[in-house]
Design a protein around this motif. Structure first.
Motif, short mmCIF file in Angstrom:
data_model
loop_
_atom_site.label_atom_id
_atom_site.label_comp_id
_atom_site.label_asym_id
_atom_site.label_seq_id
_atom_site.Cartn_x
_atom_site.Cartn_y
_atom_site.Cartn_z
N UNK A 162 0.83 -1.21 0.00
CA UNK A 162 0.00 0.00 0.00
C UNK A 162 0.86 1.26 0.00
N UNK A 163 0.44 2.25 -0.77
CA UNK A 163 1.18 3.51 -0.91
C UNK A 163 0.19 4.67 -0.91
N UNK A 164 0.66 5.90 -0.66
CA UNK A 164 -0.21 7.06 -0.89
C UNK A 164 -0.60 7.09 -2.37
N UNK A 165 -1.88 7.36 -2.63
CA UNK A 165 -2.37 7.16 -3.99
C UNK A 165 -3.34 8.27 -4.37
N UNK A 166 -2.91 9.10 -5.32
CA UNK A 166 -3.78 10.14 -5.88
C UNK A 166 -3.39 10.28 -7.34
N UNK A 167 -3.88 9.38 -8.20
CA UNK A 167 -3.32 9.22 -9.55
C UNK A 167 -3.42 10.43 -10.46
N UNK A 168 -4.39 11.30 -10.25
CA UNK A 168 -4.56 12.43 -11.16
C UNK A 168 -4.15 13.77 -10.55
N UNK A 169 -3.73 13.74 -9.32
CA UNK A 169 -3.39 14.99 -8.63
C UNK A 169 -2.01 15.48 -9.04
N UNK A 170 -1.88 16.79 -9.21
CA UNK A 170 -0.58 17.43 -9.43
C UNK A 170 -0.32 18.37 -8.27
N UNK A 171 0.65 18.04 -7.46
CA UNK A 171 0.95 18.88 -6.31
C UNK A 171 1.43 20.23 -6.78
N UNK A 172 0.80 21.32 -6.35
CA UNK A 172 1.22 22.65 -6.82
C UNK A 172 2.59 23.02 -6.29
N UNK A 187 -4.10 -1.86 -0.68
CA UNK A 187 -3.46 -2.52 -1.83
C UNK A 187 -4.48 -2.89 -2.91
N UNK A 188 -5.57 -3.52 -2.53
CA UNK A 188 -6.54 -3.98 -3.53
C UNK A 188 -7.20 -2.83 -4.26
N UNK A 189 -7.38 -1.70 -3.59
CA UNK A 189 -7.99 -0.54 -4.25
C UNK A 189 -7.09 -0.02 -5.37
N UNK A 190 -5.79 -0.05 -5.13
CA UNK A 190 -4.85 0.42 -6.16
C UNK A 190 -4.80 -0.58 -7.31
N UNK A 191 -4.82 -1.86 -7.00
CA UNK A 191 -4.87 -2.89 -8.05
C UNK A 191 -6.10 -2.69 -8.93
N UNK A 192 -7.23 -2.42 -8.30
CA UNK A 192 -8.46 -2.21 -9.06
C UNK A 192 -8.34 -1.03 -10.00
N UNK A 193 -7.74 0.06 -9.53
CA UNK A 193 -7.58 1.25 -10.38
C UNK A 193 -6.63 0.95 -11.54
N UNK A 194 -5.49 0.33 -11.26
CA UNK A 194 -4.53 0.02 -12.31
C UNK A 194 -5.17 -0.87 -13.37
N UNK A 195 -5.89 -1.89 -12.91
CA UNK A 195 -6.54 -2.81 -13.84
C UNK A 195 -7.53 -2.07 -14.73
#
Length: 630
Positions: A162-172, A187-195
């Motif tokens: 598991x990691x910090x996850x914000x796939x579309x965010x651009x830190x200003x 972990x499973x939530x990130x797998x679901x997004x990647x898939x």
């Protein structure tokens, strides 16, 4: 548009690391530009995309030295004293691994930088018709960045969980510290997004490019390959109902791993691998083979050259490659000292023992014909047809008279993976029909100078090395690095199918495709005969032969470590003494003894890389990887 300086990003672009297409490699760029300046130029936009590709791993020297995936497993072993040359994972395998240990690839910091660059391109790229950057090319470049984001996230969760996850965010640029102090996503939530992301992107990207200059850029097949491997890992015991992680939760108490076994994950993994296979084959991919003069598959040249022949020259087994890898250093460190090589990068005794005998049986089978001690009385030739292997000495020669019996009567892949004492070596120092010599690994002999640049356990790696290399004059043939290939997809599918639908005939069908190419007898649930080996059709028996086949077919390709992790076997297999022949032996009686050259330590915490202590101290919402805070 806001004026954002991107000096740090463009420091990469002069280098334009080699995972992008060759057109990008020689481009230069300014060191201080605004985003407006970048995306008003086709050249600078392409350079930006090249930087997005720049963290794709090097599967030759990267897997060996920097990433260390080959060393962390039980296939390969470097000289322990190479740690003085900054081989950072050597201390890890000895148990000297902490939350402060340095690891140059630094995925935790480096991959999010590339993900941010992908997001910036996605948000800012636009057609530039006057510069021949049209809407379709823009659409494809956005899809490439979406692929890269998903791929980099797959590497992150494979390394850290598991990691910090914000796939579309651009830190200003003018961020507040609190903007970065976020916790991990399960972990499973990130797998679901990647898939999901890869399934969407594969509908946009082509299966291949007609323009050879785009080789290495994202395709729909690469999307499917990344999905299939990730989903196989996600279905495996380490992360599918692992009770060891029941208490690994966020600050709010949300479980970061699922603690309930889900059998359907194996079906999802099987479906993904089958989808990859069918799509890849429809796009022209197939197992790489070369034929012998009798019109049959030459297992030696086929299994050797699948790692050396580039896709542009007919190797359609390659599904995902990185261009211009550092194969020179891999070739140099595996070459014997007597031929000008570094000579200390070898394979383990357990890998030597893993290969089958010539009749396709493991050495532990009483019918295998395996003999460990003593020496052969005559030269040994591969019996099943004609091959050009060792043609400079004698076509089909695999062992010379006087070879230690442990190395005789073995399958073709053994002779392509292991350089052992007395093996015939094509020495670049010599010329003509008779060039070459026997390897001499006794202590004080030509290839063992009794230093760290010598085979520490009596073996050197041969697989994926260039037989035409000549370190004495600095000649090393360049080649691509293979990250995913069809052979792995067949084995992934067989494993996932055995777990989700045991008894399905496609399990042995795809497993046997690998064995047929390797020149060893195939498996059958019927009677044993000259062409087939009987195997019981129960799930555990099939699981065993699949795992054995993965060990030898995929050895030294950086996959074994992940296999041991996901099967939850690493703390057993990678814990304790590692064996080889006696490095200090000066004659046959002394050398040919199984000798522990190293004692490895693998703790339960080592299944995941730790988060650096400094990161934990900066972010109170982070949870350290399991068992690292014990």
């Amino acid at each position: 548009m806001k004026n954002i300086y991107i000096r740090a990003i463009f420091l990469f672009l002069g280098l334009l690391l080699s995972s992008s297409c060759s057109d990008y490699l020689d481009k230069e760029s300014d060191t201080e530009l605004t985003l407006d300046g970048v995306f008003e130029s086709k050249t600078k936009t392409e350079n930006w995309l090249a930087s997005c590709y720049s963290r794709i791993p090097d599967p030759t020297w990267g897997y060996a030295r920097s990433l260390g995936w080959e060393i962390l497993g039980d296939d390969m072993t470097p000289s322990e004293r190479w740690r003085q040359y900054d081989w950072q994972v050597i201390p890890f395998i000895l148990g000297d691994w902490s939350v402060g240990s340095q690891w140059t690839p630094g995925y935790w910091n480096n991959l999010p930088q590339r993900i941010r660059e992908c997001n910036l391109l996605i948000q800012n790229i636009k057609p530039l018709p006057e510069q021949n950057l049209n809407e379709e090319e823009v659409r494809l470049m956005i899809a490439e960045c979406r692929f890269l984001k998903a791929y980099y996230y797959s590497l992150l969760i494979n390394t850290y969980g598991p990691i910090p996850f914000s796939p579309d965010q651009i830190t200003p640029v003018n961020y507040n510290l609190s903007d970065l102090q976020v916790g991990q996503t399960p972990y499973d939530d990130i797998v679901t997004w990647i898939n999901k992301e890869l399934k969407e992107v594969e509908l946009i990207l082509p299966a291949s490019y007609s323009d050879g200059r785009k080789f290495g850029r994202a395709t729909s097949i690469m999307c499917k390959a990344v999905r299939a491997r990730m989903l196989l890992f996600a279905a495996s015991p380490l992360v599918n109902g692992n009770s060891d992680y029941a208490n690994h939760v966020t600050k709010e108490g949300t479980p970061l791993f699922n603690n309930t076994y889900d059998a359907n994950k194996w079906k999802i993994a099987a479906d993904a691998s089958k989808d990859l296979i069918l799509s890849a084959e429809a796009a022209g991919h197939k197992l790489y083979t070369e034929m012998n003069t009798a019109g049959k598959i030459d297992p030696f040249l086929s299994c050797q050259n699948l790692h050396l022949i580039e896709a542009s020259k007919g190797n359609t087994e390659v599904l995902f490659a990185r261009v211009n890898v550092d194969s020179k250093e891999y070739d140099r460190h595996t070459a014997p000292g007597g031929a000008g090589g570094a000579g200390g990068y070898g394979v383990t005794q357990s890998l030597v023992d893993a290969f089958f005998t010539a009749n396709g049986l493991p050495i532990t089978d009483p019918n295998s014909g395996y003999v460990e001690t003593g020496f052969s009385s005559q030269d040994g030739y591969w019996p099943n047809g004609v091959t050009k292997f060792n043609e400079v000495k004698s076509p089909g020669l695999v062992t010379l008279a006087g070879t230690y019996n442990m190395y005789c009567n073995r399958e073709p892949r053994f002779y392509l993976a292991v350089n052992f004492n007395g093996a015939w070596y094509t020495d670049g120092d010599n010329a003509g029909k008779d060039r070459g010599r026997k390897l001499e690994f006794f202590n004080g002999a030509k290839d063992n100078n009794n230093t760290h640049d010598a085979p520490q356990n009596g073996y050197l790696a041969r697989k994926r090395t260039d037989p035409t290399r000549n370190p004495t004059i600095g000649y090393f043939a360049p080649r691509h690095g293979i990250l995913y290939r069809l052979g792995e997809a067949y084995l992934n599918y067989a494993e996932a199918l055995n777990e989700s639908d045991p008894g399905n005939p496609e399990i042995l069908f795809y497993l046997n495709k690998i064995r047929t190419r390797a020149g060893v007898r195939t498996y059958t649930t019927g009677a044993t005969d000259v062409d087939n080996i009987h195997v019981n059709d129960d799930q555990e028996s099939i699981r065993k032969i699949i795992r054995m086949e993965r060990r030898v077919e995929l050895c030294t390709e950086g996959i074994r470590y992940d296999d041991l992790r996901r099967w939850k076997l690493a703390e057993t297999v990678l814990n304790g003494p590692f064996y080889g022949m006696n490095f200090n032996g000066k004659n046959a009686d002394e050398f040919y003894k199984r000798t522990a050259y190293q004692t490895r330590v693998y703790r339960k915490s080592f299944y995941w890389f730790p988060i650096y202590l400094a990161e934990i101290e900066k972010n109170p919402n982070l949870i350290q990887a399991p068992f690292w805070d014990k």
